[in-house]
Scaffold this motif. Structure first.
Motif, PDB file in Angstrom:
ATOM      1  N   TRP A  54     -69.137  -8.835 -12.509  1.00  0.00           N
ATOM      2  CA  TRP A  54     -68.978  -9.591 -12.014  1.00  0.00           C
ATOM      3  C   TRP A  54     -67.462 -10.458 -11.368  1.00  0.00           C
ATOM      4  N   ARG A  55     -66.401  -9.741 -11.505  1.00  0.00           N
ATOM      5  CA  ARG A  55     -64.770 -10.095 -11.170  1.00  0.00           C
ATOM      6  C   ARG A  55     -64.719 -10.570 -10.355  1.00  0.00           C
ATOM      7  N   SER A  56     -65.574  -9.974  -9.341  1.00  0.00           N
ATOM      8  CA  SER A  56     -65.376 -10.432  -7.357  1.00  0.00           C
ATOM      9  C   SER A  56     -66.721 -10.771  -6.691  1.00  0.00           C
ATOM     10  N   VAL A  57     -67.610 -10.972  -7.964  1.00  0.00           N
ATOM     11  CA  VAL A  57     -68.941 -11.154  -6.823  1.00  0.00           C
ATOM     12  C   VAL A  57     -69.102 -12.840  -6.214  1.00  0.00           C
ATOM     13  N   TRP A  58     -68.062 -13.687  -7.013  1.00  0.00           N
ATOM     14  CA  TRP A  58     -67.902 -14.577  -6.316  1.00  0.00           C
ATOM     15  C   TRP A  58     -67.309 -14.914  -5.362  1.00  0.00           C
ATOM     16  N   LYS A  59     -66.694 -14.130  -4.517  1.00  0.00           N
ATOM     17  CA  LYS A  59     -66.026 -13.943  -3.324  1.00  0.00           C
ATOM     18  C   LYS A  59     -66.670 -14.085  -1.654  1.00  0.00           C
ATOM     19  N   GLY A  60     -68.076 -13.644  -1.735  1.00  0.00           N
ATOM     20  CA  GLY A  60     -69.141 -13.843  -1.291  1.00  0.00           C
ATOM     21  C   GLY A  60     -70.606 -14.562  -1.675  1.00  0.00           C
ATOM     22  N   VAL A  61     -69.722 -15.558  -2.097  1.00  0.00           N
ATOM     23  CA  VAL A  61     -71.156 -16.450  -1.854  1.00  0.00           C
ATOM     24  C   VAL A  61     -71.691 -16.683  -0.655  1.00  0.00           C
ATOM     25  N   PRO A  62     -72.775 -17.325  -0.464  1.00  0.00           N
ATOM     26  CA  PRO A  62     -73.034 -17.665   0.751  1.00  0.00           C
ATOM     27  C   PRO A  62     -73.004 -19.350   0.846  1.00  0.00           C
ATOM     28  N   ALA A  63     -72.709 -19.646  -0.022  1.00  0.00           N
ATOM     29  CA  ALA A  63     -72.452 -21.589  -0.401  1.00  0.00           C
ATOM     30  C   ALA A  63     -71.082 -22.041  -1.222  1.00  0.00           C
ATOM     31  N   LEU A  64     -70.969 -23.237  -0.307  1.00  0.00           N
ATOM     32  CA  LEU A  64     -69.831 -24.094  -1.645  1.00  0.00           C
ATOM     33  C   LEU A  64     -70.517 -25.014  -1.739  1.00  0.00           C
ATOM     34  N   ASN A  65     -70.225 -25.350  -3.386  1.00  0.00           N
ATOM     35  CA  ASN A  65     -70.827 -26.632  -3.701  1.00  0.00           C
ATOM     36  C   ASN A  65     -69.463 -26.929  -4.031  1.00  0.00           C
ATOM     37  N   LEU A  66     -68.786 -27.786  -3.765  1.00  0.00           N
ATOM     38  CA  LEU A  66     -67.499 -28.329  -3.858  1.00  0.00           C
ATOM     39  C   LEU A  66     -68.245 -29.820  -4.787  1.00  0.00           C
ATOM     40  N   ASP A  67     -67.794 -30.296  -6.524  1.00  0.00           N
ATOM     41  CA  ASP A  67     -68.203 -31.236  -7.092  1.00  0.00           C
ATOM     42  C   ASP A  67     -67.047 -31.963  -7.600  1.00  0.00           C
ATOM     43  N   SER A  68     -66.505 -33.018  -7.083  1.00  0.00           N
ATOM     44  CA  SER A  68     -65.189 -33.827  -8.238  1.00  0.00           C
ATOM     45  C   SER A  68     -65.667 -34.170  -9.442  1.00  0.00           C
ATOM     46  N   ALA A  82     -60.377 -26.632  -4.092  1.00  0.00           N
ATOM     47  CA  ALA A  82     -60.740 -26.367  -3.304  1.00  0.00           C
ATOM     48  C   ALA A  82     -59.329 -25.490  -1.965  1.00  0.00           C
ATOM     49  N   SER A  83     -58.389 -25.747  -2.712  1.00  0.00           N
ATOM     50  CA  SER A  83     -57.602 -24.896  -1.441  1.00  0.00           C
ATOM     51  C   SER A  83     -57.546 -23.293  -1.869  1.00  0.00           C
ATOM     52  N   GLU A  84     -57.443 -23.306  -3.568  1.00  0.00           N
ATOM     53  CA  GLU A  84     -57.110 -21.584  -3.652  1.00  0.00           C
ATOM     54  C   GLU A  84     -59.298 -20.895  -3.724  1.00  0.00           C
ATOM     55  N   ILE A  85     -60.053 -21.664  -4.003  1.00  0.00           N
ATOM     56  CA  ILE A  85     -61.431 -21.261  -3.479  1.00  0.00           C
ATOM     57  C   ILE A  85     -61.325 -20.933  -1.816  1.00  0.00           C
ATOM     58  N   LEU A  86     -61.289 -21.236  -0.868  1.00  0.00           N
ATOM     59  CA  LEU A  86     -60.788 -20.692   0.817  1.00  0.00           C
ATOM     60  C   LEU A  86     -59.823 -19.353   0.856  1.00  0.00           C
ATOM     61  N   SER A  87     -58.404 -19.863  -0.109  1.00  0.00           N
ATOM     62  CA  SER A  87     -57.903 -18.404   0.030  1.00  0.00           C
ATOM     63  C   SER A  87     -58.160 -17.670  -0.231  1.00  0.00           C
ATOM     64  N   ARG A  88     -58.701 -17.185  -1.832  1.00  0.00           N
ATOM     65  CA  ARG A  88     -59.089 -15.626  -2.554  1.00  0.00           C
ATOM     66  C   ARG A  88     -60.765 -15.348  -2.010  1.00  0.00           C
ATOM     67  N   ARG A  89     -61.879 -15.944  -1.174  1.00  0.00           N
ATOM     68  CA  ARG A  89     -62.463 -15.840  -0.454  1.00  0.00           C
ATOM     69  C   ARG A  89     -62.643 -14.578  -0.192  1.00  0.00           C
ATOM     70  N   TYR A  90     -63.562 -13.643   0.081  1.00  0.00           N
ATOM     71  CA  TYR A  90     -63.390 -12.153   1.583  1.00  0.00           C
ATOM     72  C   TYR A  90     -63.611 -13.049   2.635  1.00  0.00           C
ATOM     73  N   SER A  92     -64.204 -12.337   5.272  1.00  0.00           N
ATOM     74  CA  SER A  92     -65.401 -11.350   6.859  1.00  0.00           C
ATOM     75  C   SER A  92     -66.901 -12.672   5.823  1.00  0.00           C
ATOM     76  N   ALA A  93     -66.753 -12.917   4.388  1.00  0.00           N
ATOM     77  CA  ALA A  93     -68.442 -13.698   3.591  1.00  0.00           C
ATOM     78  C   ALA A  93     -68.600 -14.543   4.371  1.00  0.00           C
ATOM     79  N   PRO A  94     -70.115 -14.481   5.184  1.00  0.00           N
ATOM     80  CA  PRO A  94     -70.735 -15.654   5.549  1.00  0.00           C
ATOM     81  C   PRO A  94     -70.861 -17.172   4.622  1.00  0.00           C
ATOM     82  N   VAL A  95     -70.883 -18.273   5.192  1.00  0.00           N
ATOM     83  CA  VAL A  95     -70.409 -19.426   4.785  1.00  0.00           C
ATOM     84  C   VAL A  95     -71.399 -19.906   5.159  1.00  0.00           C
ATOM     85  N   ASP A  96     -73.249 -20.262   4.297  1.00  0.00           N
ATOM     86  CA  ASP A  96     -73.987 -20.760   5.512  1.00  0.00           C
ATOM     87  C   ASP A  96     -73.916 -21.991   5.200  1.00  0.00           C
TER      88      ASP A  96
END
Length: 361
Positions: A54-68, A82-90, A92-96
């Motif tokens: 599971w180490r890198s599965v999250w890096k290609g998730v096609p949705a970002l759900n950010l809740d403070s 929020a900054s970290e998740i944007l910089s560490r995602r793949y 080429s991974a799509p974001v729908d």
């Protein structure tokens, strides 16, 4: 033997849990990412601790759900996450889809907020996002500057769904009429709830109400609820099929409405003393709808002005169904139903329906 048997149920449950986890881990990456797209992104990232699988599965998730609210009033932690998740995602991974929800647990300065929002929206535009939801549930302000910045970017050309809730939209300069959605050629579903729209006044302070124009050639569904600091609203959407217009009356004038394909409209305005003339002007713009649903608060306001129907011909030439959403035994006044079905050219078979409202405002 007895001591060993007492632990047997617990051991069995652990083995069963490991077996279930292993079955989930055996799914291909695209299915795991699809599953994680339905949960908060913070929890999606935490799955990297489950195992190496599971180490890198999250890096290609096609949705970002950010809740403070997931950060317990640690606004700076939310900003950093929020900054970290944007910089560490793949890359080429799509974001729908992107969902951003800010509440009173969010503790950032205005400058930090603006920079974070801009970074998120730029990322969404770069990845040609299709669905975007931004909400401020506890009154914080989501700032958006037009003139080619933020939502005004042509990179949002693939956006099909946009929901804004509790957002403050500010237009600097002397612009008097906003048409913020005309640059979204694929927008089909638009929802605006409890948003404020304003521009600069004569003294440079953002207190000038503006005219909001909503236009879109592919727009099919539109929901407008509780808009503030607006002078007028206009809608030009030739393919719009469904319209919801509701919320506390804020004195906004209804300007020109061009909705030739409208099939269903729902009008629910409350605290609308003195709004009857504005409502009648709106009905003229809804003349092509086949189904009209009215809340009892709206009908009550129309009925209060006894001279309103004098010499008035109903604009509804295609109306088939009139729905009255009311409390228990309350019924549609005869004068109101006669008006809506009274156009001589309306040859459709007509019916009136009554619904008992589920929630009283």
């Amino acid at each position: 033997m007895i001591g060993g048997s007492s632990h047997w149920p617990t051991c069995k449950r652990r083995k069963k849990a490991r077996k279930i986890k292993d079955r989930l881990s055996e799914l291909p990456d695209h299915l795991l990412r699809r599953i994680l797209s339905f949960v908060d992104s913070k929890f999606a990232v935490q799955t990297c601790l489950l195992s190496r699988r599971w180490r890198s599965v999250w890096k290609g998730v096609p949705a970002l759900n950010l809740d403070s609210k997931s950060f317990n009033k640690a606004g700076h932690s939310f900003n950093r996450f929020a900054s970290e998740i944007l910089s560490r995602r793949y890359d080429s991974a799509p974001v729908d889809e992107m969902s951003l929800e800010i509440s009173d647990t969010f503790d950032l300065s205005l400058g930090e907020s603006v920079l974070m929002y801009q970074k998120l929206f730029d990322y969404a535009a770069l990845h040609e996002i299709r669905s975007l939801r931004a909400a401020n549930s506890e009154g914080e302000e989501l700032w958006h500057y037009f003139n080619g910045v933020g939502f005004g970017s042509p990179a949002f050309r693939m956006l099909a769904t946009l929901h804004l809730e509790g957002c403050k939209v500010y237009c600097p300069g002397s612009i008097d009429r906003l048409d913020p959605f005309s640059d979204f050629p694929n927008l089909r579903d638009l929802s605006l709830a409890h948003c404020s729209w304003r521009g600069d006044g004569e003294d440079g302070i953002e207190d000038r109400p503006v005219c909001l124009r909503i236009s879109g050639i592919k727009l099919l569904n539109l929901r407008i609820e509780g808009l503030w600091y607006m002078r007028k609203i206009e809608i030009f959407a030739q393919n719009l099929e469904s319209l919801y217009y509701g919320g506390e009356d804020t004195g906004v004038d209804i300007g020109e409405l061009h909705l030739p394909s409208l099939d269903r409209a729902y009008v629910h305005i409350w605290d609308c003393f003195g709004a009857a003339r504005r409502l009648m002007n709106m009905f003229r713009g809804l003349h092509s709808t086949r189904t009209l649903e009215l809340h009892w608060n709206t009908v009550k306001e129309i009925e209060r002005d006894h001279d309103l129907f004098d010499g008035q011909v109903s604009p509804f030439t295609r109306l088939k169904t009139l729905i009255f959403n009311a409390r228990g035994s309350v019924r549609m006044p005869d004068s109101v139903s006669r008006y809506f079905f009274g156009n001589p050219s309306n040859k459709e078979k007509k019916s009136t329906e009554f619904k008992v409202e589920e929630k009283i405002e």
